[in-house]
Motif scaffolding. Structure first.
Motif, PDB file in Angstrom:
ATOM      1  N   GLY A 182      44.570 -17.508  -6.957  1.00 13.17           N
ATOM      2  CA  GLY A 182      43.871 -18.447  -6.077  1.00 13.17           C
ATOM      3  C   GLY A 182      44.754 -19.398  -5.308  1.00 13.17           C
ATOM      4  O   GLY A 182      44.370 -19.896  -4.258  1.00 13.17           O
ATOM      5  N   GLY A 183      45.963 -19.698  -5.823  1.00 13.79           N
ATOM      6  CA  GLY A 183      46.919 -20.549  -5.118  1.00 13.79           C
ATOM      7  C   GLY A 183      46.375 -21.909  -4.724  1.00 13.79           C
ATOM      8  O   GLY A 183      45.401 -22.399  -5.308  1.00 13.79           O
ATOM      9  N   PRO A 184      46.965 -22.541  -3.713  1.00 13.31           N
ATOM     10  CA  PRO A 184      46.524 -23.855  -3.253  1.00 13.31           C
ATOM     11  C   PRO A 184      45.071 -23.892  -2.791  1.00 13.31           C
ATOM     12  O   PRO A 184      44.401 -24.912  -2.934  1.00 13.31           O
ATOM     13  CB  PRO A 184      47.481 -24.165  -2.092  1.00 13.31           C
ATOM     14  CG  PRO A 184      48.712 -23.381  -2.398  1.00 13.31           C
ATOM     15  CD  PRO A 184      48.223 -22.121  -3.048  1.00 13.31           C
ATOM     16  N   VAL A 185      44.561 -22.783  -2.242  1.00 10.11           N
ATOM     17  CA  VAL A 185      43.154 -22.749  -1.818  1.00 10.11           C
ATOM     18  C   VAL A 185      42.247 -22.989  -3.025  1.00 10.11           C
ATOM     19  O   VAL A 185      41.323 -23.800  -2.983  1.00 10.11           O
ATOM     20  CB  VAL A 185      42.810 -21.417  -1.113  1.00 10.11           C
ATOM     21  CG1 VAL A 185      41.309 -21.180  -1.069  1.00 10.11           C
ATOM     22  CG2 VAL A 185      43.387 -21.403   0.300  1.00 10.11           C
ATOM     23  N   GLY A 186      42.527 -22.300  -4.108  1.00 10.24           N
ATOM     24  CA  GLY A 186      41.735 -22.492  -5.316  1.00 10.24           C
ATOM     25  C   GLY A 186      41.823 -23.907  -5.850  1.00 10.24           C
ATOM     26  O   GLY A 186      40.832 -24.470  -6.330  1.00 10.24           O
ATOM     27  N   GLN A 187      43.004 -24.498  -5.739  1.00 10.88           N
ATOM     28  CA  GLN A 187      43.206 -25.864  -6.230  1.00 10.88           C
ATOM     29  C   GLN A 187      42.515 -26.900  -5.343  1.00 10.88           C
ATOM     30  O   GLN A 187      42.224 -28.000  -5.797  1.00 10.88           O
ATOM     31  CB  GLN A 187      44.704 -26.166  -6.316  1.00 10.88           C
ATOM     32  CG  GLN A 187      45.424 -25.301  -7.338  1.00 10.88           C
ATOM     33  CD  GLN A 187      46.934 -25.339  -7.191  1.00 10.88           C
ATOM     34  OE1 GLN A 187      47.467 -26.139  -6.425  1.00 10.88           O
ATOM     35  NE2 GLN A 187      47.620 -24.470  -7.918  1.00 10.88           N
ATOM     36  N   ALA A 188      42.251 -26.563  -4.086  1.00 11.93           N
ATOM     37  CA  ALA A 188      41.635 -27.513  -3.152  1.00 11.93           C
ATOM     38  C   ALA A 188      40.112 -27.584  -3.290  1.00 11.93           C
ATOM     39  O   ALA A 188      39.476 -28.433  -2.687  1.00 11.93           O
ATOM     40  CB  ALA A 188      41.996 -27.124  -1.711  1.00 11.93           C
ATOM     41  N   LEU A 189      39.541 -26.705  -4.093  1.00  9.20           N
ATOM     42  CA  LEU A 189      38.088 -26.643  -4.206  1.00  9.20           C
ATOM     43  C   LEU A 189      37.537 -27.766  -5.080  1.00  9.20           C
ATOM     44  O   LEU A 189      38.198 -28.236  -6.000  1.00  9.20           O
ATOM     45  CB  LEU A 189      37.664 -25.281  -4.766  1.00  9.20           C
ATOM     46  CG  LEU A 189      38.085 -24.067  -3.947  1.00  9.20           C
ATOM     47  CD1 LEU A 189      37.641 -22.787  -4.628  1.00  9.20           C
ATOM     48  CD2 LEU A 189      37.545 -24.142  -2.525  1.00  9.20           C
ATOM     49  N   ARG A 190      36.309 -28.152  -4.778  1.00  7.49           N
ATOM     50  CA  ARG A 190      35.593 -29.158  -5.571  1.00  7.49           C
ATOM     51  C   ARG A 190      34.702 -28.454  -6.592  1.00  7.49           C
ATOM     52  O   ARG A 190      34.501 -27.238  -6.528  1.00  7.49           O
ATOM     53  CB  ARG A 190      34.724 -30.023  -4.653  1.00  7.49           C
ATOM     54  CG  ARG A 190      35.531 -30.870  -3.694  1.00  7.49           C
ATOM     55  CD  ARG A 190      34.607 -31.668  -2.790  1.00  7.49           C
ATOM     56  NE  ARG A 190      35.374 -32.608  -1.969  1.00  7.49           N
ATOM     57  CZ  ARG A 190      34.865 -33.303  -0.975  1.00  7.49           C
ATOM     58  NH1 ARG A 190      33.585 -33.187  -0.663  1.00  7.49           N
ATOM     59  NH2 ARG A 190      35.617 -34.131  -0.287  1.00  7.49           N
ATOM     60  N   THR A 200      31.597 -28.452  -6.747  1.00  6.77           N
ATOM     61  CA  THR A 200      30.413 -27.882  -6.081  1.00  6.77           C
ATOM     62  C   THR A 200      30.753 -26.632  -5.278  1.00  6.77           C
ATOM     63  O   THR A 200      29.846 -25.966  -4.760  1.00  6.77           O
ATOM     64  CB  THR A 200      29.768 -28.924  -5.154  1.00  6.77           C
ATOM     65  OG1 THR A 200      30.773 -29.431  -4.260  1.00  6.77           O
ATOM     66  CG2 THR A 200      29.165 -30.064  -5.953  1.00  6.77           C
ATOM     67  N   ASP A 201      32.044 -26.307  -5.140  1.00 11.46           N
ATOM     68  CA  ASP A 201      32.479 -25.100  -4.449  1.00 11.46           C
ATOM     69  C   ASP A 201      32.523 -23.936  -5.431  1.00 11.46           C
ATOM     70  O   ASP A 201      32.403 -24.125  -6.644  1.00 11.46           O
ATOM     71  CB  ASP A 201      33.864 -25.312  -3.825  1.00 11.46           C
ATOM     72  CG  ASP A 201      33.886 -26.422  -2.782  1.00 11.46           C
ATOM     73  OD1 ASP A 201      32.854 -26.630  -2.116  1.00 11.46           O
ATOM     74  OD2 ASP A 201      34.938 -27.090  -2.654  1.00 11.46           O
ATOM     75  N   VAL A 202      32.727 -22.737  -4.906  1.00 15.17           N
ATOM     76  CA  VAL A 202      32.785 -21.540  -5.749  1.00 15.17           C
ATOM     77  C   VAL A 202      34.015 -20.726  -5.372  1.00 15.17           C
ATOM     78  O   VAL A 202      34.252 -20.459  -4.190  1.00 15.17           O
ATOM     79  CB  VAL A 202      31.527 -20.654  -5.567  1.00 15.17           C
ATOM     80  CG1 VAL A 202      31.613 -19.409  -6.443  1.00 15.17           C
ATOM     81  CG2 VAL A 202      30.254 -21.436  -5.860  1.00 15.17           C
ATOM     82  N   GLN A 203      34.768 -20.317  -6.386  1.00 16.69           N
ATOM     83  CA  GLN A 203      35.895 -19.409  -6.159  1.00 16.69           C
ATOM     84  C   GLN A 203      35.617 -18.090  -6.867  1.00 16.69           C
ATOM     85  O   GLN A 203      35.254 -18.070  -8.038  1.00 16.69           O
ATOM     86  CB  GLN A 203      37.218 -19.985  -6.674  1.00 16.69           C
ATOM     87  CG  GLN A 203      38.377 -19.026  -6.461  1.00 16.69           C
ATOM     88  CD  GLN A 203      39.723 -19.598  -6.875  1.00 16.69           C
ATOM     89  OE1 GLN A 203      40.742 -19.219  -6.321  1.00 16.69           O
ATOM     90  NE2 GLN A 203      39.756 -20.500  -7.826  1.00 16.69           N
TER      91      GLN A 203
END
Length: 199
Positions: free
Chosen positions: A148-156, A158-161
């Motif tokens: 997931g990298g930085p994109v995964g880390q930027a999620l809140r 309420t977001d979904v990865q």
């Protein structure tokens, strides 16, 4: 020898899909619920990615606006990487990292969904798009791989990865395509009810 190599691609792809079924089931279901909340409240999905991931964003938008496997009313979706004139207008000078963020700020409204597709979650432009989505109160759905990298880390929260548990690009894209189909089928089923689909 080449035939064996080709067969191994099929076997590896099938193995990963089988292994991912349980791991990704819950996040894909959460993503379906987020999409359903968006479309039933009159929202839209803004999708983006780079390179091959851009084609997946366009594929999703086409299925959402057109149809997946059965007739239904149109659902609002737009691939942010598809309009060459807009992209080149934004990418003048050093604004390449803003290529999706500017579109999110221009088009996104509270209740919409930003769908980000990436292999490793490293692209600065996707991170800026996520920041813009959060500013506009959009839910972010991130399809990633390689942790997931930085994109995964930027999620809140309420977001979904939906992070494909693999390192190889081809395998990740194959599973991401299946995930996009699951998202469309899930939304259709929730909106229209169960229906047997011919093989």
């Amino acid at each position: 020898m080449l035939e064996q190599r080709i067969q191994q691609h099929f076997i590896d792809s099938a193995d990963l899909k089988y292994q991912s079924a349980q791991t990704l089931g819950k996040p894909v279901e959460a993503a379906v619920q987020a999409l359903l909340a968006c479309v039933t409240s009159g929202g839209k999905v803004l999708a983006c990615g780079h390179g091959a991931s851009a084609t997946l964003a366009q594929h999703f938008a086409a299925l959402f606006v057109g149809r997946f496997e059965r007739e239904r009313p149109e659902l609002a979706a737009l691939a942010l990487n598809a309009d060459g004139a807009v992209l080149t207008a934004i990418v003048r000078g050093d604004e390449a990292t803003q290529v999706f963020a500017r579109q999110v700020r221009a088009l996104g409204q509270a209740g919409d969904v930003l769908l980000v597709v990436s292999i490793a979650g490293q692209e600065a432009s996707l991170l800026r798009a996520i920041e813009a989505a959060h500013e506009r109160e959009l839910t972010v759905l991130a399809l990633t791989g390689q942790g997931g990298g930085p994109v995964g880390q930027a999620l809140r929260e309420t977001d979904v990865q939906v992070c494909v548990p693999h390192e190889r690009m081809a395998r990740i894209h194959e599973v991401q395509t299946l995930v996009l189909h699951c998202l469309c089928d899930g939304v259709d089923t929730q909106l229209l009810g169960e229906q047997e689909v011919s093989p």
